[in-house]
Design a protein around this motif. Structure first.
Motif, short mmCIF file in Angstrom:
data_model
loop_
_atom_site.label_atom_id
_atom_site.label_comp_id
_atom_site.label_asym_id
_atom_site.label_seq_id
_atom_site.Cartn_x
_atom_site.Cartn_y
_atom_site.Cartn_z
N ASN A 18 1.20 -1.50 0.02
CA ASN A 18 -0.01 -0.02 -0.31
C ASN A 18 0.94 1.24 0.27
O ASN A 18 0.38 2.11 0.18
CB ASN A 18 -0.76 0.21 1.34
CG ASN A 18 -0.28 0.47 2.55
OD1 ASN A 18 0.86 0.44 2.29
ND2 ASN A 18 -0.87 0.64 3.47
N GLY A 19 2.27 0.96 -0.06
CA GLY A 19 2.75 2.42 0.09
C GLY A 19 3.31 2.28 -1.10
O GLY A 19 3.19 2.07 -2.50
N ASN A 115 -0.71 -6.27 -10.77
CA ASN A 115 -1.49 -6.61 -9.72
C ASN A 115 -3.53 -6.58 -9.42
O ASN A 115 -3.77 -6.81 -8.60
CB ASN A 115 -0.93 -6.56 -8.86
CG ASN A 115 0.77 -8.08 -8.46
OD1 ASN A 115 0.78 -8.34 -9.28
ND2 ASN A 115 2.01 -7.01 -7.75
N TYR A 116 -3.30 -5.21 -9.73
CA TYR A 116 -4.73 -3.53 -9.29
C TYR A 116 -5.69 -4.52 -9.93
O TYR A 116 -6.34 -4.96 -10.05
CB TYR A 116 -4.18 -2.34 -9.47
CG TYR A 116 -5.01 -1.63 -8.93
CD1 TYR A 116 -5.40 -1.38 -7.53
CD2 TYR A 116 -6.01 -0.63 -9.66
CE1 TYR A 116 -6.07 -0.79 -7.04
CE2 TYR A 116 -5.90 -0.32 -9.73
CZ TYR A 116 -6.68 0.30 -8.12
OH TYR A 116 -7.52 0.97 -7.02
N ALA A 117 -5.11 -4.80 -11.45
CA ALA A 117 -6.08 -5.81 -12.36
C ALA A 117 -6.29 -6.87 -12.53
O ALA A 117 -8.14 -7.00 -12.00
CB ALA A 117 -5.38 -5.20 -13.64
N ARG A 146 -1.10 -3.19 -6.34
CA ARG A 146 -1.27 -3.54 -4.61
C ARG A 146 -1.57 -4.90 -5.31
O ARG A 146 -2.16 -5.20 -6.20
CB ARG A 146 -2.40 -2.57 -4.43
CG ARG A 146 -1.78 -1.35 -4.03
CD ARG A 146 -2.28 0.22 -3.22
NE ARG A 146 -2.09 1.41 -3.54
CZ ARG A 146 -2.95 1.51 -1.94
NH1 ARG A 146 -2.91 1.64 -0.72
NH2 ARG A 146 -2.12 2.99 -1.72
N ASN A 147 -1.44 -5.43 -3.77
CA ASN A 147 -2.72 -6.87 -3.71
C ASN A 147 -2.22 -7.88 -4.36
O ASN A 147 -3.59 -8.28 -4.97
CB ASN A 147 -4.31 -6.25 -4.27
CG ASN A 147 -5.04 -5.59 -2.68
OD1 ASN A 147 -4.70 -5.57 -1.89
ND2 ASN A 147 -4.89 -4.44 -4.00
N VAL A 148 -0.86 -8.40 -4.62
CA VAL A 148 -0.11 -8.86 -5.06
C VAL A 148 -1.31 -10.80 -4.90
O VAL A 148 -1.09 -10.49 -3.32
CB VAL A 148 0.92 -9.59 -5.52
CG1 VAL A 148 1.35 -9.75 -3.97
CG2 VAL A 148 1.31 -10.26 -6.27
N ALA A 149 -1.35 -11.56 -5.86
CA ALA A 149 -2.65 -12.41 -5.64
C ALA A 149 -1.07 -13.45 -4.83
O ALA A 149 0.00 -14.15 -5.32
CB ALA A 149 -2.96 -13.12 -6.77
N GLU A 150 -1.70 -14.05 -4.26
CA GLU A 150 -0.92 -15.27 -3.17
C GLU A 150 0.52 -16.20 -4.53
O GLU A 150 1.70 -16.99 -4.52
CB GLU A 150 -1.06 -15.96 -2.65
CG GLU A 150 0.08 -17.23 -2.06
CD GLU A 150 -0.77 -17.94 -0.99
OE1 GLU A 150 -0.15 -18.77 0.13
OE2 GLU A 150 -2.18 -17.51 0.51
N VAL A 159 9.96 -10.43 -4.19
CA VAL A 159 8.95 -10.30 -3.84
C VAL A 159 9.44 -8.67 -2.91
O VAL A 159 9.87 -8.74 -1.65
CB VAL A 159 7.67 -11.14 -3.74
CG1 VAL A 159 6.46 -9.58 -2.55
CG2 VAL A 159 7.31 -12.30 -4.40
N THR A 160 9.11 -7.47 -3.26
CA THR A 160 8.78 -6.04 -2.59
C THR A 160 7.43 -6.11 -2.16
O THR A 160 6.87 -5.28 -2.67
CB THR A 160 9.75 -5.65 -3.37
OG1 THR A 160 11.50 -6.49 -3.01
CG2 THR A 160 10.35 -4.11 -2.20
N GLU A 161 7.67 -5.61 -0.70
CA GLU A 161 6.12 -4.86 -0.61
C GLU A 161 6.56 -3.29 0.60
O GLU A 161 7.67 -3.10 0.94
CB GLU A 161 5.51 -5.97 0.78
CG GLU A 161 3.86 -4.89 0.91
CD GLU A 161 3.22 -5.95 2.28
OE1 GLU A 161 2.24 -5.38 2.73
OE2 GLU A 161 4.11 -7.17 2.91
#
Length: 181
Positions: A18-19, A115-117, A146-150, A159-161
Motif C-alpha cells: 500500500n506504500g 496486480n491491481y488489474a 497492490r494486492n498481489v495474489a499469493e 517480492v518487495t512490499e
C-alpha cells in the motif's frame, strides 16, 4: 558478477503493497537495464490519459525503452461506472503482454499495475500465471501493483512490499509534479 550466456537467468520480480514507490522501483530497475544496453518494455495496465513524467522521459530514451499506457485511468472502486471500459483496456493490455513475453520482445518487461488489474477482476489470475510460466529464460518480468495474489508471489523470484508509514495526501497535500506524476 558479469553476465555471461551460461549464468544469465531472467527473473520474475514483484513490487506490491500500500506504500508509494512500486512503479518507481520498477522504473529504476528498467533504467538500470537500459543503461546496460538491454531493451525495456513497460505496459501500464491502469494508467492512461495523463501525461506522466515517466512517459516524457521514456520518449527521450529512444527505441530500446518503450512505455505504453494501455489503461483508462485509476479505478474508483468496485462500483466504478466505467468498469467495463477498464476491463476491455486491461484485456487488451493482457494480450499485448502475453505476446511480448512469449516472443521475448524485450530483455525486461514490466507489467505496471497488473496486480491491481487482477484484484479488480479486470484480468484473470490464471492468465497472469500462464504469462509468468511462459516467460523465456532470458527475460526479466516485473509485476507491480497492490494486492498481489499469493499464487503470483509464490512464482516470483523476488517480492518487495512497499509499506506506507506516512503520505502527504493524508495531510491534505495534493499530488505533486515530479513526485506522483
Amino acid at each position: 558478477m558479469e553476465q555471461t550466456p551460461g549464468n544469465t537467468r531472467g527473473l520474475t520480480l514483484v513490487f506490491t503493497g500500500n506504500g508509494k514507490g512500486k512503479t518507481t522501483a520498477a522504473l529504476g530497475m528498467a533504467l538500470r537495464a537500459w543503461g546496460q544496453g538491454m531493451k525495456v518494455l513497460v505496459l501500464q495496465f491502469i494508467k492512461g490519459g495523463w501525461k506522466y513524467g515517466e512517459l516524457k522521459a521514456a520518449e527521450k530514451l529512444g527505441p530500446n525503452f518503450v512505455m505504453r499506457q494501455m489503461g483508462e485511468g485509476f479505478i474508483k472502486g468496485a462500483g466504478d461506472d466505467g468498469l467495463e471500459a477498464h476491463r476491455a483496456a486491461a484485456q487488451n493490455a493482457l494480450q499485448e503482454a502475453k505476446k511480448a513475453v512469449v516472443e521475448g520482445a524485450a530483455d525486461m518487461i514490466i507489467l505496471d499495475e497488473i496486480n491491481y488489474a487482477v484484484h479488480y477482476g479486470l484480468v484473470d489470475l490464471a492468465e497472469v500465471l500462464d504469462i509468468i510460466r511462459s516467460k523465456p529464460p532470458g527475460v526479466h518480468l516485473v509485476l507491480t501493483g497492490r494486492n498481489v495474489a499469493e499464487e503470483v508471489a509464490n512464482l516470483a523470484d523476488l517480492v518487495t512490499e512497499m509499506k506506507e508509514i506516512k503520505h502527504p495526501f493524508a495531510a491534505g497535500i495534493p499530488a505533486q509534479k515530479g513526485i506522483e506524476f
